[in-house]
Scaffold this active site. Structure first.
Site: not given
Ligand code: NHX
Ligand code: ZN
Length: 684
Positions: A232, A235-237, A453-454, A528
């Site tokens: 989508p 630019g097909k249209t 982490h980042e 990740d």
């Molecule tokens: C969470 N998200 O859901 C939070 C909001 C944290 C290292 N608890 O890799 O955002 O932690 O490089 C249930 C349980 C998503 C659902 C655990 C859904 C974990 C992103 C992962 C950043 N950047 N991870 C990254 C991130 C998170 C996640 C989940 C969950 C940081 C990392 C989510």
């Molecule tokens: Zn990460």
């Protein structure tokens, strides 16, 4: 994680609930009948009444049965209230209908004067004269609810007919929009940026329309249909419209979902109507957008009978395509992003036998598209359009238009006098990652962990030759992610094992940093780990990149049905290889990080302080990367090409397609923005 490609997988518009027309008829007619039979609504009062002849009526007066007479001049009716004493004589029974007034009424000839008769009888009782509204008024007032009902019904029908010109009275008419030179909506190839390949392919169609005799004289048959296939927003249209513009013929445009209505039989009649309109204006182009709405393969889910209407429409479409002669001058173009689900009958020779692929724009094409959409904007001096194109891999033309517009809005919100580079970057972020969540409540420790982490991703990727080039690192929560390292995914045609391993290593860099520098690992690495596992599995099971399953592809092709194309022992081997591959890369990431612990700490500290850091900041800490990016290499190749030094390049490219497909079995990792709600729930 690399820059995320916007989720384009959801082109389906919500469908209208379909009812059967018969139901509506039954409801309306039923209501009408009910209202008519409900005592005509004409004389409904609380009396019980007996109609008598005029002579009898006069007789009752003479006998003195009444003391109360009502003359209605409007209706030409006169009625009397019978005295209780005389009820038995008149009605041949008692006043058992308690509370009701016993009356006798009659119509009297208009020539007669009831007053004269009453005078002649020396009537002493009450005489009231009234001129009730006439019959027509009564009829009208009783019909009023019905009229209102019908009006409401028509109103809704019109609305459901989505505002088309005719509403309920033209459901069977096609709702095709006509573009031709009269209404000044001509589009030409100049208006289509990029898509050089597709343009070349449709050029042929323009030619057919312009001078058909050139082809027919040699006995060739002019094709009837071409299918534009692509994601989508590509630019097909626009392309189809440009074909009409170039050939200078009328263009009938309609969406596949317009055919399918709630009325049975409407789709087919709309197809008929569309084609008869097009034939009347031949040579012309009929364009059917989203043809998958009608053209989905028949026979599936048929047991519920719900698809009959769609199938009828599709059959009609096929019939029409077969029906008109090859040289009638009508060419049908249709667009879809799912050829795989189309009914095979549509793709047979003589129907949509030509497929024109309209792909997502590459770097150069994005530059061209940006130029188109930047035209109406007031830009800062010397804005680097190439840079914008490089920041938007995987974007469609529509996405780019969206970025340009969003950037202008952001610039206005910041009271900028012109749209600057940062406005565009913010716009890209917003479109790719969703809204920032600046209000998320976080402890200092959490924030520290996220920064580590980042910074882990950033450091590892910076130090690996084949990892994608880093664009920026952020710990501003956006969508479901609490932080992200953004890379430019290189638009590679083939990916080597080293490149895949480096990317896995960089993706593991986040958790590796957590473990090394906080002593704990967290749930934050979920995404990740998901990407890493998928990629490693792809390498082992599909691409034959592990030692013990070297050169073996256990591609899970659906045609194999439910049989697993490998033994349980192989499955165990795969598991082990995947586990080992990831373990090796994790150790590698940890090694890199511990060797550069000081630089990593500096990066994390800067990130914690600024929340967003860019390539330049990472470069300031780690020094310049000694490797060339793909973009730089491409530039060099192009320069060589200009000097005429590339000999066998062109052929090699198309042959790589298969290899590219195989490597897409392990798609590039990307943050998923779809599960926004889940993220929010988990975050609170
Ligand atoms: C969470 N998200 O859901 C939070 C909001 C944290 C290292 N608890 O890799 O955002 O932690 O490089 C249930 C349980 C998503 C659902 C655990 C859904 C974990 C992103 C992962 C950043 N950047 N991870 C990254 C991130 C998170 C996640 C989940 C969950 C940081 C990392 C989510
Ligand atoms: Zn990460």
């Amino acid at each position: 994680m690399p820059t995320q490609i916007p989720d384009n997988k959801n082109p389906q518009k919500p469908k209208m609930p379909r009812f059967n027309l018969n139901w509506i008829y039954i409801i309306v007619i039923g209501t009408l009948a009910f209202m008519l039979f409900q005592g005509n609504g004409l004389s409904s009062d609380s009396s019980y009444n007996k109609e008598v002849s005029y002579t009898v009526f006069k007789d009752y007066i003479a006998k003195g049965y009444t003391e109360k007479i009502k003359v209605d001049m409007g209706k030409g009716e006169v009625s009397m209230v019978i005295k209780p004493a005389n009820v038995r004589e008149v009605f041949k029974q008692g006043t058992d209908r308690t509370g009701k007034m016993p009356t006798v009424s009659t119509r009297y000839p208009s020539t007669d004067k009831i007053e004269d008769y009453l005078d002649s009888q020396n009537f002493k009782g009450d005489v009231t004269y009234e001129k009730s509204s006439d019959v027509w008024f009564n009829l009208l007032s009783s019909l009023l609810p019905i009229i209102i009902l019908v009006a409401v019904w028509i109103f809704f029908m019109r609305r459901m007919g989505s505002g088309g010109s005719g509403g309920v009275f033209s459901v069977g008419k096609s709702k095709a929009k006509l573009f031709d030179k009269e209404n000044g909506t001509q589009v030409t190839f100049k208006d289509v940026a990029g898509q050089e390949g597709a343009k070349q392919e449709v050029q042929e169609i323009v030619d057919f329309l312009k001078n058909p005799s050139k082809y027919t004289e040699l006995g060739g048959k002019i094709p009837k249909g071409a299918l534009l296939v692509g994601p989508p927003g590509t630019g097909k249209t626009l392309l189809a419209k440009a074909v009409a513009g170039e050939a200078n013929v009328p263009f009938f445009s309609m969406s596949g979902s317009d055919f399918v209505e709630m009325f049975v039989g409407v789709g087919a009649s709309r197809v008929r109507d569309l084609f008869s309109q097009a034939k009347a204006k031949a040579p012309s182009i009929v364009f059917i957008d989203e043809i998958d709405a009608v053209g989905r393969a028949r026979g599936k889910n048929a047991s519920f009978g719900g698809n009959d209407e769609r199938e009828n429409t599709l059959n009609q479409l096929l019939t029409e395509m077969d029906g008109f002669g090859t040289n009638s001058g009508v060419i049908i173009m249709a667009a879809t992003n799912r050829v795989d689900i189309l009914d095979k009958a549509l793709l047979r020779a003589g129907r949509f036998d030509r497929q024109i692929h309209v792909d997502l724009p590459d770097l150069q094409e994005r530059v061209a598209i940006f130029h188109v959409h930047l035209k109406p904007l007031k830009l800062e001096e010397g804005l680097d359009v190439d840079f914008l194109a490089r920041q938007t891999p995987g974007f469609s033309g529509a996405d780019i238009a969206n970025v340009c517009n969003e950037a202008a809005l952001i610039a206005a919100r910041h009271n900028h006098t012109s749209v600057v580079k940062q406005d565009f970057l913010d716009a890209v972020d917003r479109i790719v990652g969703g809204l920032e969540k600046k209000t998320k409540v976080m402890t200092a420790a959490e924030k520290h962990t996220i920064a580590l982490h980042e910074a882990g991703h950033a450091s590892v990727s910076w130090l690996l030759e084949h990892a994608n080039p880093l664009v920026k690192v952020t710990i501003v929560p956006r969508g479901q992610a609490l932080g992200a390292a953004w890379y430019l995914p290189e638009e590679r045609n083939i990916t080597t094992k080293e490149q895949m391993l480096d990317e896995i290593c960089a993706t593991l860099g986040g958790r590796a940093a957590e473990e090394l520098f906080t002593g704990h690992i967290s749930s934050g690495a979920l995404n990740d780990l998901e990407t890493v596992t998928k990629r490693a599995y792809g390498m082992v099971a599909f691409l034959g990149m592990s030692e013990s399953l070297f050169n073996l592809c256990y591609y899970n092709n659906e045609e194999y049905g439910f049989t697993k194309p490998y033994s349980d022992k192989t499955a165990e081997r795969m598991d082990e290889e995947v586990r080992q591959l990831i373990a090796t890369q994790y150790e590698r990431a940890k090694k890199i990080l511990s060797e550069h612990a000081g630089q990593h700490a500096a990066l994390a500290a800067l990130l914690e302080q600024r929340e967003v850091i860019y390539t330049e900041d990472v470069e300031a800490i780690f020094g310049k990367r000694p490797w060339k990016s793909r973009a730089e290499e491409l530039l060099e190749t192009e320069n060589l090409a200009l000097e005429g030094v590339t000999p066998q390049q062109a052929e090699a490219e198309t042959d790589d397609e298969q290899a590219a497909n195989a490597s897409s079995a392990t798609p590039p990792p990307m943050p998923k923005a779809e599960s926004e709600e889940t993220g929010e729930e988990a975050g609170q």
